[in-house]
Design a protein around this motif. Structure first.
Motif, PDB file in Angstrom:
ATOM      1  N   UNK A  31       0.613  -1.209   0.042  1.00 26.53           N
ATOM      2  CA  UNK A  31      -0.123  -0.097   0.007  1.00 26.53           C
ATOM      3  C   UNK A  31       0.771   1.309   0.139  1.00 26.53           C
ATOM      4  N   UNK A  32       2.258   1.140   0.193  1.00 29.10           N
ATOM      5  CA  UNK A  32       3.214   2.447   0.227  1.00 29.10           C
ATOM      6  C   UNK A  32       4.133   2.588  -0.838  1.00 29.10           C
ATOM      7  N   UNK A  33       4.115   3.828  -1.193  1.00 25.66           N
ATOM      8  CA  UNK A  33       5.517   4.131  -2.037  1.00 25.66           C
ATOM      9  C   UNK A  33       6.818   3.798  -0.985  1.00 25.66           C
ATOM     10  N   UNK A  34       7.731   3.417  -1.346  1.00 28.39           N
ATOM     11  CA  UNK A  34       9.083   3.163  -0.582  1.00 28.39           C
ATOM     12  C   UNK A  34      10.087   4.058  -1.283  1.00 28.39           C
ATOM     13  N   UNK A  35      11.205   4.305  -0.435  1.00 21.14           N
ATOM     14  CA  UNK A  35      12.175   5.103  -0.978  1.00 21.14           C
ATOM     15  C   UNK A  35      13.458   4.538  -0.326  1.00 21.14           C
ATOM     16  N   UNK A  36      14.529   4.703  -1.227  1.00 21.97           N
ATOM     17  CA  UNK A  36      15.875   4.720  -0.845  1.00 21.97           C
ATOM     18  C   UNK A  36      16.576   6.084  -0.579  1.00 21.97           C
ATOM     19  N   UNK A  37      17.242   6.245   0.550  1.00 19.99           N
ATOM     20  CA  UNK A  37      18.002   7.510   1.034  1.00 19.99           C
ATOM     21  C   UNK A  37      19.406   7.043   1.178  1.00 19.99           C
ATOM     22  N   UNK A  38      20.341   7.912   1.124  1.00 22.13           N
ATOM     23  CA  UNK A  38      21.807   7.665   1.726  1.00 22.13           C
ATOM     24  C   UNK A  38      22.171   8.811   2.525  1.00 22.13           C
ATOM     25  N   UNK A  39      23.466   8.437   3.381  1.00 23.89           N
ATOM     26  CA  UNK A  39      24.028   9.369   3.944  1.00 23.89           C
ATOM     27  C   UNK A  39      25.400   9.076   4.206  1.00 23.89           C
ATOM     28  N   UNK A  40      26.317  10.100   3.612  1.00 24.73           N
ATOM     29  CA  UNK A  40      27.802   9.679   3.763  1.00 24.73           C
ATOM     30  C   UNK A  40      28.199  10.399   4.885  1.00 24.73           C
ATOM     31  N   UNK A  41      29.436  10.001   5.576  1.00 23.69           N
ATOM     32  CA  UNK A  41      29.851  10.715   6.778  1.00 23.69           C
ATOM     33  C   UNK A  41      30.047  12.030   6.551  1.00 23.69           C
ATOM     34  N   UNK A  42      29.308  13.007   7.431  1.00 22.88           N
ATOM     35  CA  UNK A  42      29.650  14.452   7.289  1.00 22.88           C
ATOM     36  C   UNK A  42      28.777  15.292   6.410  1.00 22.88           C
ATOM     37  N   UNK A  43      27.854  14.295   5.777  1.00 21.32           N
ATOM     38  CA  UNK A  43      27.082  14.789   4.790  1.00 21.32           C
ATOM     39  C   UNK A  43      25.647  14.899   4.965  1.00 21.32           C
ATOM     40  N   UNK A  44      24.905  15.587   4.199  1.00 26.83           N
ATOM     41  CA  UNK A  44      23.323  15.664   4.521  1.00 26.83           C
ATOM     42  C   UNK A  44      22.783  14.477   4.012  1.00 26.83           C
ATOM     43  N   UNK A  45      21.556  13.879   4.384  1.00 28.48           N
ATOM     44  CA  UNK A  45      20.816  13.218   3.580  1.00 28.48           C
ATOM     45  C   UNK A  45      20.540  13.248   2.282  1.00 28.48           C
ATOM     46  N   UNK A  46      20.668  12.178   1.302  1.00 29.05           N
ATOM     47  CA  UNK A  46      20.222  12.323   0.139  1.00 29.05           C
ATOM     48  C   UNK A  46      19.539  11.443  -0.387  1.00 29.05           C
ATOM     49  N   UNK A  47      18.415  12.121  -1.058  1.00 27.97           N
ATOM     50  CA  UNK A  47      17.042  11.173  -1.608  1.00 27.97           C
ATOM     51  C   UNK A  47      17.951  10.372  -2.853  1.00 27.97           C
ATOM     52  N   UNK A  48      17.591   9.306  -2.938  1.00 24.31           N
ATOM     53  CA  UNK A  48      18.190   8.250  -4.192  1.00 24.31           C
ATOM     54  C   UNK A  48      17.261   7.953  -5.099  1.00 24.31           C
TER      55      UNK A  48
END
Length: 124
Positions: A31-48
């Motif tokens: 029932x839900x959309x799903x997402x992958x995000x990533x975060x490198x050390x010292x960096x902001x969250x990034x939508x993938x």
């Protein structure tokens, strides 16, 4: 309770491939959309990348377009991310996340659940 468990990360050389998985439980996955995000050390969250609940439509950040493929198996309650032609700048902790509304984005406040993450390291 809702659980998202990522796996499949690891150390890979420049140009290599990995397939991430995210096992979902505790909610109606289909029932839900799903997402992958990533975060490198010292960096902001990034939508993938993001995928519609039925899997018919997919969306990608420009930084991964043409190299990554998101997919899902609703019968198995599992989300995937196939990553090819990996680059050192893809090194990050990768999370699957359930967005509160769509589209998702690069802020934790946009998600109501996410997993513990799986580490991807690309060496040059």
């Amino acid at each position: 309770q809702v659980q998202l468990v990522e796996s499949g990360g690891g150390l890979v050389q420049l140009g290599g491939s990995l397939r991430l998985s995210c096992a979902a439980s505790g909610f109606t996955f289909r029932a839900y959309y799903m997402t992958w995000v990533r975060q490198a050390p010292g960096k902001a969250l990034e939508w993938v990348s993001e995928i519609t609940n039925g899997g018919q439509s997919t969306y990608y950040a420009d930084s991964v377009k043409g190299r990554f493929t998101i997919s899902r198996d609703n019968a198995k309650n599992t989300l995937y991310l196939q990553m090819n032609s990996l680059k050192p700048e893809d090194t990050a902790l990768y999370y699957c996340a359930r967005p509160k509304k769509v589209p998702g984005g690069s802020s934790w406040s946009l998600y109501d659940y996410w997993g513990q993450g799986t580490q991807v390291t690309v060496s040059s």
